[in-house]
Design an enzyme around this catalytic site. Structure first.
Site, short mmCIF file in Angstrom:
data_model
loop_
_atom_site.label_atom_id
_atom_site.label_comp_id
_atom_site.label_asym_id
_atom_site.label_seq_id
_atom_site.Cartn_x
_atom_site.Cartn_y
_atom_site.Cartn_z
N ALA A 148 0.82 -1.23 0.00
CA ALA A 148 0.00 0.00 0.00
C ALA A 148 0.85 1.27 0.00
CB ALA A 148 -0.93 0.00 1.20
N ALA A 149 2.10 1.15 -0.43
CA ALA A 149 3.00 2.31 -0.36
C ALA A 149 2.47 3.50 -1.17
CB ALA A 149 4.39 1.91 -0.86
N GLY A 150 2.11 3.25 -2.42
CA GLY A 150 1.63 4.34 -3.27
C GLY A 150 0.30 4.90 -2.81
N ASP A 151 -0.57 4.04 -2.31
CA ASP A 151 -1.87 4.49 -1.83
C ASP A 151 -1.72 5.35 -0.58
OD1 ASP A 151 -3.05 3.04 -3.88
OD2 ASP A 151 -3.31 1.26 -2.64
#
Length: 307
Positions: A250-253
């Protein structure tokens, strides 16, 4: 500062298979363990925004199944307004199967379900959340036609629109005309523009590409190298925080949701907001799972103070 953020997007239940390494084509391997958690790009972004202090509302769809009820409850637990999440009687709640290796890298297979079956009727009555909104975020795990109609409605209220073109595929030209900020990673950016990201010049050319099509602001996430930004008045590279990643799911989110909670509508504080968003993302990748790993505002502020 407390922004009002509306997210139009996907809701999934993520099942993660933990493996030592990815299988080769045709190979069967054993998973070390298996876990499930709430997820979906849209839901993750909404939770990241809410945990960083934004008043957050969600527009989307779930199935009339136990997974749908579970996701509605999960979002409500983070004080997200779920009134505009429809229940689809014909399609199941979206789901994702994630394979996660020992280095924290992942492969993801997504079943769209109610997310992909979403139609513009999901937008009926959303004026009550748009009229107070600062930002409207959408991604590509739901139909572009729905995003286009939502962005058009948002413009009537002066809402700043953010498009996260992931997973990347051809964009409706009209959607770009209603997009204020586009946030691809470097591979998505190259796929959309045909310009390989190799240096600052190629990133500036990418910004020109989007600006010619109506998008004033470009943010390219570059993983461990940071984030490049281009606005009509400035551009630059904000470095990433160096951490040991255990799960990048979920890094980009987290980055995008956290960013929307801190950003001024005119992007006048883009440098500062990007630092905050990257710090939030750096905390997420140090924990397992998508939604469970997303930090709250206090944790990000504490980490920034320690850096």
């Amino acid at each position: 500062m407390s922004n009002n953020v509306v997210v139009l997007g996907s809701i999934n239940v993520d099942t993660t298979y933990h493996v030592d390494r990815f299988p080769q084509p045709g190979e069967t391997i054993s998973a070390v363990s298996k876990s499930s958690a709430p997820g979906g790009k849209g839901a993750n972004q909404a939770v990241a925004a809410a945990r960083s202090g934004a008043k957050t509302a969600f527009i989307g769809a779930v199935g009339s199944d136990k997974e749908g009820a579970y996701m509605l409850e999960s979002l409500a637990d983070d004080h997200i307004d779920t009134r505009h999440i429809m229940t689809d009687e014909l399609h199941g709640t979206g789901s994702a199967a994630i394979t996660l290796d020992a280095n924290g890298q992942n492969d993801i297979m997504v079943y769209g379900g109610a997310n992909q079956a979403m139609a513009t009727d999901v937008l009926n009555g959303i004026d009550d959340v748009l009229e107070d909104a600062d930002f409207l975020i959408s991604q590509f795990e739901t139909p572009q036609e729905v995003a286009l109609n939502a962005f058009k409605q948002a413009k009537k209220y002066g809402v700043t629109t953010l498009l996260n073109p992931a997973p990347a595929h051809e964009i409706l030209p009209e959607l770009l005309k209603y997009t204020d900020v586009i946030t691809p990673n470097e591979s998505e950016c190259a796929l959309l523009t045909g310009i390989e990201i190799t240096d600052e010049e190629s990133m500036l050319k990418s910004a020109d590409y989007f600006r010619e099509r109506g998008v004033k602001h470009l943010l390219i996430t570059l993983g461990s190298k940071g984030v490049f930004y281009s606005t009509p008045t400035a551009h630059g590279l904000v470095p990433a925080f160096k951490v040991k990643a255990v799960d990048t799911t979920a890094a980009g989110d987290t980055f995008l949701g956290a960013l929307s909670s801190q950003l001024e509508k005119d992007l006048s504080n883009v440098d500062k907001a990007l630092v905050y968003a990257q710090r939030a993302s750096s905390l997420t990748v140090q924990q397992m799972g998508a939604m469970p790993s997303i930090p709250n505002h206090d944790a990000v502020i504490k980490a920034l103070a320690e850096n």
